[in-house]
Enzyme design. Sequence first.
Site, PDB file in Angstrom:
ATOM      1  N   GLU A 147      36.492  23.613 130.544  1.00 49.89           N
ATOM      2  CA  GLU A 147      36.619  24.029 129.140  1.00 49.89           C
ATOM      3  C   GLU A 147      37.745  23.261 128.455  1.00 49.89           C
ATOM      4  O   GLU A 147      38.698  23.848 127.923  1.00 49.89           O
ATOM      5  CB  GLU A 147      36.779  25.555 129.041  1.00 49.89           C
ATOM      6  N   GLU A 173      28.894  27.640 134.163  1.00 45.79           N
ATOM      7  CA  GLU A 173      29.281  29.051 133.989  1.00 45.79           C
ATOM      8  C   GLU A 173      28.213  29.727 133.155  1.00 45.79           C
ATOM      9  O   GLU A 173      27.914  29.280 132.040  1.00 45.79           O
ATOM     10  CB  GLU A 173      30.650  29.194 133.322  1.00 45.79           C
TER      11      GLU A 173
HETATM   12  O1  AHR Z   1      34.644  33.039 134.134  1.00 42.38           O
HETATM   13  C1  AHR Z   1      35.780  33.474 133.456  1.00 42.38           C
HETATM   14  C2  AHR Z   1      36.328  32.421 132.516  1.00 42.38           C
HETATM   15  O2  AHR Z   1      35.393  32.160 131.509  1.00 42.38           O
HETATM   16  C3  AHR Z   1      36.587  31.063 133.113  1.00 42.38           C
HETATM   17  O3  AHR Z   1      37.820  30.992 133.741  1.00 42.38           O
HETATM   18  C4  AHR Z   1      36.538  30.166 131.931  1.00 42.38           C
HETATM   19  O4  AHR Z   1      36.122  28.859 132.246  1.00 42.38           O
HETATM   20  C5  AHR Z   1      35.570  30.859 130.995  1.00 42.38           C
HETATM   21  O5  AHR Z   1      36.060  30.940 129.713  1.00 42.38           O
END
Ligand code: AHR
Length: 512
Positions: free
Chosen positions: A193, A316
């Site tokens: 991110e 994710e």
């Molecule tokens: O999965 C939780 C968080 O969500 C992670 O650390 C981040 O990459 C995302 O914003």
Amino acid sequence: MKKGFFLPVLFISLFAFTQNTIVLNADKGKDIINKNIYGHFAEHLGHCIYGGFYVGDSNKIIPHKDGVRLDVIEALKKLKVPVLRWPGGCFADTYHWKDGVGVKKERPSMLNVWWGNVKEDNSFGTNEFLNMCELLGAEPYLSGNVGSGTPQELSDWVKYATHPNGSSPMTDWRQKNGRPNSWHVKFWGLGNEAWGCGGNMKVEYYANVYRQYATFMTNWNNSDRIYRIASGASDADYHWTEVLMKELPANMFDALGLHHYSVIDWGKKGSATNFSEEEYFTTMKRALLMEELVIKHSAIMDKYDPQKKKALAVDEWGGWYDVEPGTNGAFLFQQNTMRDAMIAGATLNIFNNHCDRVKMANLAQIINVLQAVILTKDEKLILTPTYHVMEMYNVHQDATMLPVDVISNKYILGKDTLNAISASASKDKNGVTHISLVNIDANKAQTVSININGADYKTVSGRILRSDKIQNYNSFEKPTTIVPASFTDAKLSGNKLEVKLPPFSVVVLELK
Ligand code: AHR
């Protein structure tokens, strides 16, 4: 008959008989469903690592190997976890891997600033993670620190993990730490991110930083080529994907990431278990948006890479709600209901159907955090509905995707509608076909007519995951409220298959 009467009656009766129809193109398989679509994600966050995977090597109560829980390993082996991303997440861009190797009592501690300011004693580090992946039979995906690290640090990590014995001070250090030979570490993330917790960079700036870091990540001496994954877009940030595709030299990356969570409202996420039908509907709307995101990000990638050599790694994804009452707000511990089973089933169908571009995905997160497949409490462990969906769907791993054309009835709530049915299909190495079907409708059973083209199946069998209430979940007191059962509501006759799906259910059929 009075003029004007016939048309509405025809319309009403057509509507009443509108039927979900699927065409299964059994002879049109071309693309492989990369098993890494069934990947997972483990961050130093809450009790994902500590208490989840790792209980420490001196634990006398919970059976373990070098501190890694054996009950967790046994459960995850049944899932066939293909790849595991670590150590973050936001944590990754604060993590200095050198603090997490060597003699444990000499490892420095740090504060986990993203996740509750708790003390991170670095007792679970690179050796522990990579050995655990070997135990699990999963490929590691190391997420490098680009936000607050240095190119040298990441370059040294590649050497420590992948270079041959005796080739540098890093590999001498590895040997001193008890591991003479390299591990197999193919997947490397360059930051997480980068647009947010990974440094709040603009994409034009990140593209330059990426090129710098990527330059020094070499493993020329190793026959395992490393696979570099750029920190990708959030949701519908198409500009991010466009700039990376334009600015990253083709020989410097293999995949772009993408993060998308099914969250109702970041300011008011709602309870994981005590939710209304409206909240359920909105969650599913967010989950189904994944298809549009994959299509649009892929279309941008197609402009620069029409042969689809570069992958989209949805590293994710999952449902995100308020934490369970009474738990630490920064630990992101949430229960997991049939709603989560719906998210998992529908999302995995999307990934399967777009496997020409989506080559990896990592559910967030594997244990005790967000849409977990396992929850632990001291020595107890439970499997969530999401676990069961991942287990039922693992038949698709590395199978050939068979295209399906789906015409679905609508799941209607107020003035809004969603497709009730989602599906994907594949043929495995033994010639067995599997179809996974999801009915997200919270109220209505759906009958689905499947027309089979290009195959002559003799038998059908299947398994179903369902429950009486969409809010139902497995608890430590009642761990088997939701478990897969055998499914008998599929009738095969010639090249027609008729399937009756109860409300909010997931079914996987096997055709031979
Ligand atoms: O999965 C939780 C968080 O969500 C992670 O650390 C981040 O990459 C995302 O914003």
